[in-house]
Design an enzyme around this catalytic site. Structure first.
Site, short mmCIF file in Angstrom:
data_model
loop_
_atom_site.label_atom_id
_atom_site.label_comp_id
_atom_site.label_asym_id
_atom_site.label_seq_id
_atom_site.Cartn_x
_atom_site.Cartn_y
_atom_site.Cartn_z
CG HIS A 46 -2.05 -1.20 1.47
ND1 HIS A 46 -3.21 -0.81 1.33
CD2 HIS A 46 -1.55 -2.35 1.53
CE1 HIS A 46 -3.85 -2.01 1.39
NE2 HIS A 46 -2.98 -2.90 1.51
CE1 TYR A 214 -1.88 -4.75 -2.31
CE2 TYR A 214 -2.44 -5.43 -0.20
CZ TYR A 214 -1.43 -5.06 -1.16
OH TYR A 214 -0.10 -5.22 -0.37
CG ASP A 293 10.80 -3.20 8.99
OD1 ASP A 293 10.18 -2.31 9.64
OD2 ASP A 293 10.59 -4.03 8.32
#
Length: 383
Positions: A46, A214, A293
């Site tokens: 996304h 998606y 991360d």
């Protein structure tokens, strides 16, 4: 040190974004990536309005718009009867309300677009970092191939298993959350035989597992799903393993027939551990700083992990511009002060896996503009 030698460890989305944004502020850098070459890995991502504002600054917003799928909304559905739990509008509403589009894209396509924007020679592949030596005036980076480089500033964008983090804080494996994610990308044409109207962007929820689905291309010719499923143990020596349709049918037994058709449509499925760490006590030390991360790994349940890395990159570049490379320690302190609260909040909501299950207002995430938020000063230690 008006022109510092900046080494960025890791050429993922956050690392490349840092290189491009630093270059805009007049700072050159070199990316050192452990992978031998670029690969279009099978995963979607996304790209919310908060990230698209960064792409706008880099100059890649039109290319992103042309590449990605433009869902009208994020829809949450109940696992067995497909009842709509929430509908979060995107499309024109996102442009008007949050200041940019909401896209879903293939992660590999997004990565390649960024990588192709880096000047020639700006990414060195097959450079696995194995050691760091902090010296009076620089840092020496040693790589597995026997080479080494010197840098004035080192940015660690090397992910959840960061060598930079390990050097700064000691060896500690990330925490396995007890959940795995299955991933599959497949031609949307494989769904033509099913008598369903498939959503552009939907998350199927039950109490202990979910499936996010998606399109990943503007043509909507590739469909993607990623799951969150409980699994008691994971072999931490493996980054991922192959899964199977049989495993998926078992994991999603009783789910709506639309979910069953998604499993039926694709046999090439991988399985990944969902990892996280507690918030770290520091993000920088001396000439070294981390982003993404490396310093705040999170579950993918808000679809904001890469977004936080890209926002980090933008804020770090902004702090270098504000303070200057000579005073890198102040720049690092300013960077952390302006990222820690937001990154920690996203980390917590991602952990809880509640994001957009109900009709909540996501403006605090999507309306954020990393270039426009007022900078807050670091808290100074008492004299």
């Amino acid at each position: 040190m008006s022109k510092p030698r900046i080494a960025i460890v890791g050429a993922g989305l956050g690392g490349i974004a840092a290189a491009l944004l630093l270059r805009q502020e007049g700072f050159d850098s070199v990316l050192y990536e452990q992978a031998p070459a670029f690969a279009r890995l099978g995963a979607g991502i996304h790209v919310g309005p908060n990230v698209m504002k960064v792409m706008r600054r880099i100059g890649l917003e039109p290319a992103m718009e042309a590449m990605g799928s433009h869902p009208d909304a994020w829809i949450s559905r109940n696992w067995d009867d497909a009842a709509v739990l929430s509908r979060i509008p995107f499309g024109d509403y996102a442009r008007r309300t949050y200041g940019a589009s909401y896209l879903t894209v293939h992660r590999g396509d997004f990565h390649k677009l960024l990588a192709d924007t880096v000047p020639a020679g700006g990414i060195r592949y097959d450079k696995r970092l194995i050691g760091l030596e902090e010296r009076d005036r620089d840092v020496l980076l040693r790589f597995e191939d026997g080479t080494s480089v010197e840098a004035d500033i080192v940015i660690g964008a090397d992910g959840v298993n960061s060598v930079m983090r390990e050097h700064m804080l000691g060896t500690e494996l990330p925490r396995y959350t007890g959940y795995v994610g299955h991933r599959a990308v497949f031609p949307a044409s494989a769904l033509a035989k099913y008598d369903f109207s498939f959503d552009q962007c939907v998350k199927w929820w039950s109490e202990d597992r979910h499936m996010m689905v998606y399109y990943v291309t503007e043509r909507q010719d590739e469909y993607y799903y990623v799951t969150g499923v409980p699994q008691a143990e994971w072999d931490m020596s493996k980054a991922w393993v192959q899964s199977s349709q049989e495993e998926m049918y078992e994991a999603f037994a009783g789910y709506h027939p639309m979910v069953q058709s998604l499993i039926d449509a694709c046999s090439d499925i991988t399985k990944w551990p969902l990892l996280e760490r507690d918030p770290l006590p520091l993000w920088s030390r001396g000439r070294m700083v981390m982003l993404g991360d490396a310093c705040h790994p999170m579950k993918p349940h808000m679809a904001q992990g890469a977004a936080m890395a890209i926002e980090d990159a933008a804020m770090l570049a902004r702090c270098f511009k504000a303070v200057g490379a000579e005073d890198y320690e102040t720049a690092f302190a300013l960077y952390r002060a302006n990222r820690i609260e937001r990154a920690s909040r996203v980390q917590k909501v991602s952990h809880d896996n509640t994001w957009l299950r109900t009709n909540e207002d996501p403006a605090w995430v999507f309306g954020y503009d990393v270039f426009e938020v007022p900078l807050v000063e670091p808290v100074r230690a008492a004299a």
